[in-house]
Motif scaffolding. Sequence first.
Motif, mmCIF file in Angstrom:
data_model
loop_
_atom_site.group_PDB
_atom_site.id
_atom_site.type_symbol
_atom_site.label_atom_id
_atom_site.label_comp_id
_atom_site.label_asym_id
_atom_site.label_seq_id
_atom_site.Cartn_x
_atom_site.Cartn_y
_atom_site.Cartn_z
ATOM 1 N N PRO A 71 34.475 145.920 -19.799
ATOM 2 C CA PRO A 71 33.141 146.434 -20.145
ATOM 3 C C PRO A 71 33.164 147.959 -20.220
ATOM 4 O O PRO A 71 33.906 148.626 -19.493
ATOM 5 C CB PRO A 71 32.266 145.948 -18.995
ATOM 6 C CG PRO A 71 33.007 144.783 -18.409
ATOM 7 C CD PRO A 71 34.454 145.101 -18.579
ATOM 8 N N ALA A 72 32.333 148.513 -21.084
ATOM 9 C CA ALA A 72 32.378 149.954 -21.344
ATOM 10 C C ALA A 72 31.805 150.782 -20.201
ATOM 11 O O ALA A 72 32.323 151.853 -19.887
ATOM 12 C CB ALA A 72 31.640 150.261 -22.647
ATOM 13 N N SER A 102 30.080 142.595 -23.249
ATOM 14 C CA SER A 102 28.685 143.038 -23.262
ATOM 15 C C SER A 102 27.871 142.383 -22.156
ATOM 16 O O SER A 102 26.774 142.839 -21.825
ATOM 17 C CB SER A 102 28.043 142.726 -24.619
ATOM 18 O OG SER A 102 28.004 141.326 -24.847
ATOM 19 N N LYS A 103 28.420 141.301 -21.570
ATOM 20 C CA LYS A 103 27.744 140.602 -20.465
ATOM 21 C C LYS A 103 28.395 140.909 -19.123
ATOM 22 O O LYS A 103 28.138 140.232 -18.134
ATOM 23 C CB LYS A 103 27.772 139.086 -20.710
ATOM 24 C CG LYS A 103 27.190 138.654 -22.049
ATOM 25 C CD LYS A 103 25.712 138.949 -22.147
ATOM 26 C CE LYS A 103 25.091 138.284 -23.371
ATOM 27 N NZ LYS A 103 25.689 138.722 -24.653
ATOM 28 N N GLY A 104 29.279 141.912 -19.093
ATOM 29 C CA GLY A 104 29.875 142.321 -17.822
ATOM 30 C C GLY A 104 31.169 141.615 -17.457
ATOM 31 O O GLY A 104 31.634 141.724 -16.322
ATOM 32 N N GLU A 266 23.699 132.046 -22.692
ATOM 33 C CA GLU A 266 23.067 131.305 -21.588
ATOM 34 C C GLU A 266 24.084 130.901 -20.526
ATOM 35 O O GLU A 266 23.840 131.076 -19.325
ATOM 36 C CB GLU A 266 22.402 130.050 -22.171
ATOM 37 C CG GLU A 266 21.702 129.174 -21.159
ATOM 38 C CD GLU A 266 21.121 127.916 -21.777
ATOM 39 O OE1 GLU A 266 21.355 126.824 -21.232
ATOM 40 O OE2 GLU A 266 20.457 128.045 -22.828
ATOM 41 N N LEU A 267 25.215 130.393 -20.935
ATOM 42 C CA LEU A 267 26.195 129.965 -19.931
ATOM 43 C C LEU A 267 26.880 131.160 -19.263
ATOM 44 O O LEU A 267 27.323 131.047 -18.120
ATOM 45 C CB LEU A 267 27.199 128.985 -20.539
ATOM 46 C CG LEU A 267 28.230 129.476 -21.556
ATOM 47 C CD1 LEU A 267 29.485 130.001 -20.885
ATOM 48 C CD2 LEU A 267 28.625 128.307 -22.480
ATOM 49 N N LEU A 268 26.939 132.301 -19.948
ATOM 50 C CA LEU A 268 27.521 133.503 -19.333
ATOM 51 C C LEU A 268 26.597 134.076 -18.256
ATOM 52 O O LEU A 268 27.045 134.802 -17.365
ATOM 53 C CB LEU A 268 27.817 134.560 -20.393
ATOM 54 C CG LEU A 268 28.939 134.239 -21.379
ATOM 55 C CD1 LEU A 268 29.068 135.329 -22.429
ATOM 56 C CD2 LEU A 268 30.276 134.044 -20.654
#
Length: 270
Positions: A71-72, A102-104, A266-268
Amino acid sequence: MKNKQKLFRWLKLIVAVYALSGTALYYLQEKLLFHPVAISADSSYHFSQPFTEANILLDKNTRFNIVQFTPADTPAKRVVLYFHGNRENVNHYAHFAKNFTSKGYEVWMPDYPGFGKSTGELTEDILYEEALHVYKLARVRYQPEQILIYGKSLGTGIAAQLASVRDCRQLVLETPYYSLTSLTRLLFWMYPVNQLLHFKMRTHEYLPKVTAPVTMFHGTADGVIPYLNAKRLKKIMKPADSFITIEGGSHNDLNSYPLMQEKLAELLRR
């Protein structure tokens, strides 16, 4: 008499074609199945997101190269072990990492032997051994409940096998197949495919051993892995597993469909 001679010539031709095609299937199957692009070990990758590289040295001839996307602007809380398809190398699949970073999540993409900077013999057992080594490396930093195993196309069989022998948070399969044997049999039904194939990747045998939740995505217009072949897996899924049908989706465009983006996000978050 002439008709018998003509029939006999046709039979000889059919037998010859059958034998030559079977021989080609046996000896050329790796070239038909895999389309790698090798990269020099001292070359540099250029991606639009932060990454590092790791190498696993199995022996003097075998090196597994892994590109690790991060992640950035936030420390990673989980990791995705991403087993890609049969084309080129990580360069071809790197843009998918943003779905997760983008989701960590970190995203670790290993290249198979002969792909990218990875070297060594390419066999089904080696593919499974590589996946296990990648998992063990991830376990140095992450607990099983922080590890998501993801397979795309060819990589779905590898991902399913790994999840059948190691615990994880979630198994996600994009365009999976029942087995490579069943796929090949669709085209070469006239041959003893199970005896000819070096790569069988029996997804249907691995899934019943997976204790983690499983999510599958498949498009109804997939021209590479037919939808009906993947749909056979529904019979062996656990009650809590999900098989998500993308209407009109083909083999390489599922990521562009809002339904897949929505379900994946959703699952992330879980």
